[in-house]
Every structure is written in C-alpha cells, then in structure tokens.
Design an enzyme around this catalytic site. Structure first.
Site, PDB file in Angstrom:
ATOM      1  N   ARG A  86      -0.073 -35.941  10.166  1.00  0.00           N
ATOM      2  CA  ARG A  86       0.436 -35.959  11.546  1.00  0.00           C
ATOM      3  C   ARG A  86      -0.625 -36.664  12.388  1.00  0.00           C
ATOM      4  NH1 ARG A  86       2.587 -30.699  14.090  1.00  0.00           N
ATOM      5  NH2 ARG A  86       3.770 -32.216  15.331  1.00  0.00           N
ATOM      6  N   ASP A 231      -3.036 -31.727  22.195  1.00  0.00           N
ATOM      7  CA  ASP A 231      -3.221 -32.200  20.825  1.00  0.00           C
ATOM      8  C   ASP A 231      -4.287 -33.269  20.727  1.00  0.00           C
ATOM      9  OD1 ASP A 231      -0.276 -31.126  21.009  1.00  0.00           O
ATOM     10  OD2 ASP A 231      -0.896 -31.028  18.916  1.00  0.00           O
TER      11      ASP A 231
HETATM   12  C1  LIG Z   1      -2.913 -24.939  20.776  1.00  0.00           C
HETATM   13  S1  LIG Z   1      -2.467 -26.548  20.424  1.00  0.00           S
HETATM   14  C2  LIG Z   1      -0.773 -26.385  20.278  1.00  0.00           C
HETATM   15  C3  LIG Z   1      -0.089 -27.680  20.545  1.00  0.00           C
HETATM   16  O1  LIG Z   1       0.450 -28.182  19.314  1.00  0.00           O
HETATM   17  C4  LIG Z   1       1.841 -28.270  19.479  1.00  0.00           C
HETATM   18  O2  LIG Z   1       2.407 -29.321  18.778  1.00  0.00           O
HETATM   19  P1  LIG Z   1       3.115 -29.003  17.341  1.00  0.00           P
HETATM   20  O3  LIG Z   1       3.916 -27.754  17.527  1.00  0.00           O
HETATM   21  O4  LIG Z   1       3.947 -30.247  17.106  1.00  0.00           O
HETATM   22  O5  LIG Z   1       1.980 -28.863  16.355  1.00  0.00           O
HETATM   23  C5  LIG Z   1       2.015 -28.469  20.964  1.00  0.00           C
HETATM   24  O6  LIG Z   1       1.682 -29.776  21.361  1.00  0.00           O
HETATM   25  C6  LIG Z   1       1.040 -27.472  21.489  1.00  0.00           C
HETATM   26  O7  LIG Z   1       0.655 -27.621  22.818  1.00  0.00           O
END
Ligand SMILES: CSC[C@H]1O[C@H](OP(=O)(O)O)[C@H](O)[C@@H]1O
Length: 331
Positions: A86, A231
């Site tokens: 990712r 992120d």
């Molecule tokens: C505490 S960082 C969490 C952050 O990650 C999530 O993305 P994903 O669910 O695609 O990994 C989202 O951006 C959150 O804010």
C-alpha cells in the site's frame, strides 16, 4: 487487551492480527506465517491504519528472515513486496526499512527491532493523543465536547490505543466527551464498522453518519471539533488521510470549527516538500460498485476510487504528534 498486531514466537513464529475484515460481526484473529500471507492481509485491509501498517512492515521482515534464513536477497525481495503493498501510508515502508537495517545482525536482531517498534507505537500514540486532547480543552470552551471523526483511528489502526480516537479515550476518561459522530467512511466503512465497534466497546456515546452528512452536522452546530488521523504528512504539514478528509476540512474551516490531525512523528515524511508529491493509492472498482458483495452499479461502470486525499495545511488547525503541535494555524 489483545494488540491489533503482535508476534507469536510459537510454532516457528507468526504475525497475529485482529481480522478487521470480519468486524463488527465477528471478532477473530489470524495467524500469518509467510510474507505472502501478510501482503494479502495488508492489501485486503485485514490489518490497516498507518501505525499498524508500520508494525506489519517490521514484522513482515521478521517473517521473511525466518523463511529465507541467510538468503538476504530473498529477504529483501519479500521486504519490497510488503513495503509496496500500500503506497500512501509512509509507516509501512518505514517499518520495513527499520527492521531491514537490523538484518546484518541476524534474525533475532530483526525481531528485537520489530518488537521495540510495537512497544514504541503504544507509548507514542498515547502521548500524541494526550497533546491533542489538551489542545482541544484549551481551544474549545464548551463542555463536554462533541467530536466528529473520519475513518478509524483507534486501537485497530495501531498496535494499541490509537491516534485521533486516542483523543476520545483520554477525554472520555475525564468525562469530557458528550458524543462522537463517526463518519461511516465509504467505501470500506471503517467508521461504521470499526470506529463504532471501538466506541461501543469503550462505552462512548456515538452516532454513525453518512460521510455526506458531516458538513451539515458542522453547519447545524452539532460539532465542537473534528479529529482525524493521517497516513502521510508532508514537510509543510499537508496531510494525506482517508478520502473524505479534505471536504471535511473545507467544511470545518468554513464554519470556524477546529480541525485537528493526530499522528506519530513517524508519519511525517520530510522528504516530500508538500502534499502534491504524495502518491495516492487507487483501489478496485468493486469496492464502490458493490455493497456487501451486491452490485449497486451497472456492469462495466467506470470508477474513481482513491483511498486517500490530501488536505492542505492551511485548512488544518493543528497537526499534533508526540512532540506537540507540528504544524497548522494553532502553532
Ligand atoms: C491512525 S492512522 C489511520 C488512518 O489509516 C486509515 O486508512 P486505511 O483504513 O486505508 O488504512 C485512515 O486514513 C486513517 O486515518
């Protein structure tokens, strides 16, 4: 409380995760014994969230070192596949690189480095979210606070505790949270599935809302502050976060509502001058054209499905890490 991601040294060793694809209906863990199994779990978001991905990256190198032994070329090849699983969350590649740096000292050194990262994550996220909670208590007069959040940033997005939702845990413990509005966060519904599950588990009053209702909630005076995760944060403070964060920041700025980003400093990428350089992960069309596996669009519908967007720092009240306020208008 079970960590979201951890190492189990029994049976040759495995990464153990809470399977976030099964929540909220089923709570189960998965044992991942090979780098390939870990990459699959990352790509389908069985493990997700920037800090949790950092831990996954590091533990993935541990798995590769166990599988390939002294074949460092094979370890590095698997490490790259893990890091590339990712592209937007900087912590994933950072975790891989940090564990790889210990490889010349042998597999046990790699494991020690990865386990140190897991312990560090918990401490850092508690500190960052404490700073953000204290900032909200200074910036917002109303008590208790009514907060809105997007996606999932609790213990499921980290090794434990969380970042933006970690702010809720601190404030809730002091009786300072009236309720939390949780954006459902289409298309993968991290908010309605995961944040709601965590808030219910913690006994915090919450309501789930369509992402498209968030601006109205701000306009109708239902929200005292918005708290979100990140992120990847560029050197100037621009923030890449789950898609839907940018319009939320626009609405918050329009209504003069504090918009606070909470993240460990390991999510800051000083190599990128601003947010325009952040690579945004594009995900599969069927995440949008299907709901619970049921098609809701015509066959062949073309889709725009960016997993993240970038919020310019001038829309951010504060970017808060374990070191305090890093950027934003509150500096
Ligand atoms: C505490 S960082 C969490 C952050 O990650 C999530 O993305 P994903 O669910 O695609 O990994 C989202 O951006 C959150 O804010």
């Amino acid at each position: 409380m079970q960590r979201t991601i951890d190492w189990d040294d029994s049976g040759g060793g495995a990464v153990v995760i809470i399977d976030q694809c099964a929540l909220p209906g089923t709570y189960r863990t998965l044992r991942l014994s090979t780098p390939e199994e870990l990459v699959g779990a990352i790509r389908r978001l069985a493990v997700r969230g920037a800090p949790a991905l950092g831990a996954a990256g590091a533990l993935g190198v541990v798995l590769a070192a166990r599988v390939h032994g002294g074949d460092r070329g094979a370890v590095h090849a698997d490490a790259e596949r893990i890091a590339a699983a990712r592209p937007t969350a900087v912590n994933l590649r950072r975790g891989v690189e940090r564990a790889l740096a210990a490889l010349p000292e042998g597999p046990e050194a790699v494991l020690a480095q990865a386990l140190a990262m897991l312990d560090e994550d918990a401490r850092v996220n508690r500190e960052a979210s404490r700073h953000a909670a204290d900032l909200l208590l200074r910036e917002v007069g109303r008590r208790p606070l009514r907060l809105l959040t997007h996606c999932n940033t609790g213990r499921l997005a980290a090794v434990e505790w969380g970042t933006a939702l970690g702010v809720v845990w601190h404030l809730h413990a002091d009786g300072q949270v009236e309720y939390v509005l949780a954006d459902e966060t289409r298309p993968l519904l991290q908010g309605s599935r995961l944040t709601a599950w965590e808030l219910a588990e913690a006994g915090v009053r919450y309501r789930v809302l369509p992402d498209s209702a968030a601006a109205s909630a701000l306009a109708r005076g239902l929200v005292d502050a918005v708290v979100v995760g990140a992120d990847r944060i560029a050197a100037n403070g621009d923030v890449a976060n789950k898609v839907g964060t940018y319009p939320l920041a626009l609405a918050a700025a329009h209504h003069g509502i504090p918009f606070v980003v909470v993240a460990p400093s390991s999510t800051v990428d000083t190599a990128l001058p601003d947010g325009t350089a952040i690579v945004i992960e594009e995900r599969a069309a069927d995440e949008v054209t299907c709901v619970a596996g049921v098609p809701v669009s015509p066959d062949g519908a073309e889709v725009f499905n960016p997993a993240f967007d970038v919020t310019p720092v001038d829309l951010v009240t504060a970017v808060v890490t374990e070191d305090g306020v890093l950027a934003g208008r509150a500096r």
